[in-house]
Write an enzyme that holds these catalytic residues in place. Structure first.
Site, short mmCIF file in Angstrom:
data_model
loop_
_atom_site.label_atom_id
_atom_site.label_comp_id
_atom_site.label_asym_id
_atom_site.label_seq_id
_atom_site.Cartn_x
_atom_site.Cartn_y
_atom_site.Cartn_z
N ASP A 77 -1.91 1.03 5.56
CA ASP A 77 -1.22 2.09 4.81
C ASP A 77 0.25 1.75 4.52
O ASP A 77 0.73 1.91 3.39
CB ASP A 77 -1.25 3.43 5.58
N LYS A 95 -8.58 8.74 11.60
CA LYS A 95 -7.84 7.49 11.83
C LYS A 95 -7.56 7.23 13.32
O LYS A 95 -7.48 6.08 13.74
CB LYS A 95 -6.54 7.47 11.03
#
Ligand code: ATR
Length: 301
Positions: free
Chosen positions: A119, A83
């Site tokens: 997220d 990420k």
């Protein structure tokens, strides 16, 4: 950066003519549920697309991403451990990706690779869908790594009464408090840091929490970040314990159950963050057509 042949990717966009190709990149990636989730969204929205997997070597994310997009890939989800690489790779970032310090969704817009982080929004939507009131609530966030930082912004935007970040070492938690102080002030949230050890001390932890979120990596090895002493201070039967790990009842969830609290794993967050990515790629107008809760129910059945 050396070069890579698209045929050496696990998902080669050149093999799918006339179909938009997406993929999830992670290492390992074989057990990812993302292809199944996106395929179900595509069916619900009657979209023609292919969604595959990519497993870059640990140091090769940028090379694989560059090759995938150059070969016509339209978008990519990014998971552990890439990420941060994805954030560096993106040409442009959304404000929430900047704040999250990580990117889980990439796509091409106007010739540039854009990065977003869905997220936190996914976590918040899953909590709300499970009937958890966040406004004016007391939230304890366990962990101060990338997973915790990724969800802090959207949690603060729900205006809880307080949000305590607890970590083994205080430095990382203190840093997050500094980084998010502005957003906390705007949303009138008392944002504090604490060490996990301090959770055992009833003078430092004088009240229990409505919501306790495990964003540490401890769940992966079936340890809990909470000691027995901390458990007694943080949970009451009205608490809700949420573990970002999915597919099992973790040690953290078992502790909460023993205190009579309700628990959830993170499968709903996975589905909801995927829904946001799908809408970024295929169009926000499809929000009324896809049904993340139905996809979640299918995955659980
Ligand atoms: P991620 O991106 O998954 O958040 P990370 O940035 O390495 O991964 O952060 C891992 C987090 O889990 C950290 O908050 C870490 O605590 P430290 O900062 O003290 O290292 C936490 N963590 C990992 N294993 C843990 C354990 N067994 N008990 C408690 N916390 C743990």
């Amino acid at each position: 950066m050396s070069s890579l042949n698209p045929a050496d990717l696990h998902t080669d966009p050149t093999l799918f003519s006339g179909v938009d190709v997406y993929a999830v990149a992670g290492n390992p990636i074989a057990h990812s549920k993302s292809p199944e989730i996106h395929q179900r969204f595509a069916e619900q929205a009657q979209q023609k697309m292919h969604y595959g997997r990519l497993q870059p070597d640990i140091n090769a994310f940028a090379l694989v991403a560059k090759t995938f997009f150059a070969a016509g890939g339209k978008g990519m989800n990014v998971t552990v451990p890439f990420k941060l690489d994805a954030q560096v790779f993106a040409d442009a970032l959304t404000p929430r990706a900047q704040l999250a310090g990580a990117v889980n969704t990439l796509w091409i817009k106007d010739g540039q690779v854009w990065g977003d982080n869905t997220d936190g929004a996914g976590l918040v939507r899953d909590l709300l869908a499970q009937g958890i009131a966040l406004h004016q609530s007391r939230i304890l966030l366990l962990g101060a790594g990338g997973a915790a930082r990724g969800v802090l912004g959207p949690l603060l935007e729900q205006s809880p009464k307080c949000l305590v970040i607890a970590n083994r070492s205080s430095e990382k938690a203190d840093e997050l408090v500094k980084l998010f102080a502005n957003l906390a002030a705007i949303n009138e949230v008392a944002l504090e840091s604490r060490t996990l050890l301090e959770l055992e001390d009833a003078t430092k932890t004088p009240y229990a929490f409505d919501l306790v979120i495990n964003a540490t990596a401890a769940g992966l090895t079936d340890e809990s970040p909470l000691s027995t002493g901390a458990v007694a201070n943080v949970f009451v039967p009205s608490s809700f314990a949420y573990d970002m790990v999915y597919g099992k009842t973790t040690a953290f969830m078992r502790q909460a159950l023993q205190r009579g609290a309700r628990v959830s794993d993170g499968l709903g967050m996975l589905v909801e963050q995927a829904a946001d990515a799908f809408l970024l790629w295929r169009g926000a107008h499809l929000a009324t057509v896809i049904d993340p809760r139905a996809v979640l129910a299918k995955l659980r059945s």
